[in-house]
Design a protein around this motif. Structure first.
Motif, PDB file in Angstrom:
ATOM      1  N   UNK A  31       0.838  -1.150  -0.016  1.00 27.71           N
ATOM      2  CA  UNK A  31       0.099  -0.044  -0.096  1.00 27.71           C
ATOM      3  C   UNK A  31       0.913   1.092  -0.114  1.00 27.71           C
ATOM      4  N   UNK A  32       0.536   2.245  -0.842  1.00 29.75           N
ATOM      5  CA  UNK A  32       1.317   3.375  -0.859  1.00 29.75           C
ATOM      6  C   UNK A  32       1.179   4.292   0.548  1.00 29.75           C
ATOM      7  N   UNK A  33       2.124   5.328   0.698  1.00 24.78           N
ATOM      8  CA  UNK A  33       1.870   5.969   1.844  1.00 24.78           C
ATOM      9  C   UNK A  33       3.046   7.069   2.064  1.00 24.78           C
ATOM     10  N   UNK A  75      -5.606   3.784   3.175  1.00 20.22           N
ATOM     11  CA  UNK A  75      -6.597   2.560   3.799  1.00 20.22           C
ATOM     12  C   UNK A  75      -6.431   2.184   5.110  1.00 20.22           C
ATOM     13  N   UNK A  76      -5.006   2.453   5.612  1.00 21.69           N
ATOM     14  CA  UNK A  76      -4.816   1.813   6.986  1.00 21.69           C
ATOM     15  C   UNK A  76      -5.034   3.061   8.074  1.00 21.69           C
ATOM     16  N   UNK A  77      -4.312   4.175   7.660  1.00 14.82           N
ATOM     17  CA  UNK A  77      -4.199   5.465   8.553  1.00 14.82           C
ATOM     18  C   UNK A  77      -3.076   5.678   9.110  1.00 14.82           C
ATOM     19  N   UNK A  78      -2.879   6.556  10.084  1.00 11.86           N
ATOM     20  CA  UNK A  78      -1.340   6.890  10.644  1.00 11.86           C
ATOM     21  C   UNK A  78      -0.828   6.201  11.677  1.00 11.86           C
ATOM     22  N   UNK A  79       0.385   5.653  11.625  1.00 10.88           N
ATOM     23  CA  UNK A  79       0.980   4.999  12.440  1.00 10.88           C
ATOM     24  C   UNK A  79       2.389   5.581  13.213  1.00 10.88           C
ATOM     25  N   UNK A 106      -6.084  -5.672  12.775  1.00  8.97           N
ATOM     26  CA  UNK A 106      -5.823  -6.972  12.229  1.00  8.97           C
ATOM     27  C   UNK A 106      -7.027  -7.577  11.250  1.00  8.97           C
ATOM     28  N   UNK A 107      -8.279  -6.809  11.768  1.00 12.03           N
ATOM     29  CA  UNK A 107      -9.362  -7.366  10.499  1.00 12.03           C
ATOM     30  C   UNK A 107      -9.110  -6.869   9.322  1.00 12.03           C
ATOM     31  N   UNK A 108      -8.486  -5.422   9.243  1.00 10.15           N
ATOM     32  CA  UNK A 108      -8.075  -4.791   8.162  1.00 10.15           C
ATOM     33  C   UNK A 108      -6.999  -5.426   7.349  1.00 10.15           C
ATOM     34  N   UNK A 109      -6.210  -6.033   8.014  1.00  8.94           N
ATOM     35  CA  UNK A 109      -5.159  -6.768   7.339  1.00  8.94           C
ATOM     36  C   UNK A 109      -5.566  -8.185   6.752  1.00  8.94           C
ATOM     37  N   UNK A 110      -6.558  -8.736   7.660  1.00  7.46           N
ATOM     38  CA  UNK A 110      -7.140  -9.978   7.046  1.00  7.46           C
ATOM     39  C   UNK A 110      -8.071  -9.634   5.875  1.00  7.46           C
TER      40      UNK A 110
END
Length: 208
Positions: A31-33, A75-79, A106-110
């Protein structure tokens, strides 16, 4: 002494429990970021693999080992995390994800792992249908059963109407099909199949 009323979960036999190793399984995902180093400089990056505890990124710019980095991933957010390894094509970092948010990640990664395996489109509206038999039995990890209504389903997931208490990341059985809760709303939840159906394998007569 006043006797407390029994909970609906009291006396229920446990059905299954998600192990810690499965929760924090690393998923290969691209995923890009953008990475923001402690100096404030921003650099394009792309994920190589990620788990709720760590992330490997491909990037032209390299931070220092031990440096705190912010990573904005589509799609995942800021970490936020600390750099633990410098690699020839990027770096690896830990992730400081609050415990309450790890199951959601974990649900998003699944979901993304299932998409990659079966080449499923991002938008569940592709191939969404309403089954003829909309009612099913949902079993939660504590072994309790609830009758639920299936609003719609697709090869990758299902929308369920229920008043049963669920949370993001919870694994349940709907019929004989394992589902991970991805989003919770007032009248129920949306979930992802742990083993998605192959394209063309699902139709209005499908029973989970």
């Amino acid at each position: 002494m006043t006797k407390q009323p029994k909970s609906e979960f009291e006396g229920c036999k446990p059905l299954f429990v998600l192990s810690d190793s499965r929760r924090f399984q690393r998923v290969e995902i691209s995923l890009p970021g953008r990475c923001i180093f402690s100096s404030g400089s921003e650099h394009p990056c792309r994920t190589v693999d990620i788990s709720p505890g760590g992330m490997r990124l491909s990037a032209l710019a390299s931070p220092r080992r031990g440096e705190t980095v912010l990573a904005d991933i589509d799609d995942l957010g800021r970490f936020e995390g600390s750099v633990i390894r410098i690699l020839h094509d990027g770096f690896a970092m830990t992730l400081r994800v609050p415990a309450a948010e790890r199951e959601a990640l974990a649900a998003k990664l699944t979901w993304h792992a299932n998409q990659r395996a079966l080449d499923i489109p991002d938008d569940r509206s592709h191939g969404r249908l309403v089954p003829v038999n909309q009612y099913a039995v949902m079993r939660t990890p504590d072994g309790c059963e609830h009758t639920v209504r299936i609003s719609d389903l697709s090869a990758s997931g299902v929308a369920v109407e229920t008043s049963a208490p669920v949370r993001v990341g919870l694994h349940v059985l709907i019929g004989e099909t394992e589902v991970t809760v991805l989003r919770v709303f007032e009248e129920g939840f949306a979930g992802l199949f742990l083993s998605p159906f192959a394209p063309g394998e699902i139709n209005e007569n499908t029973i989970l």
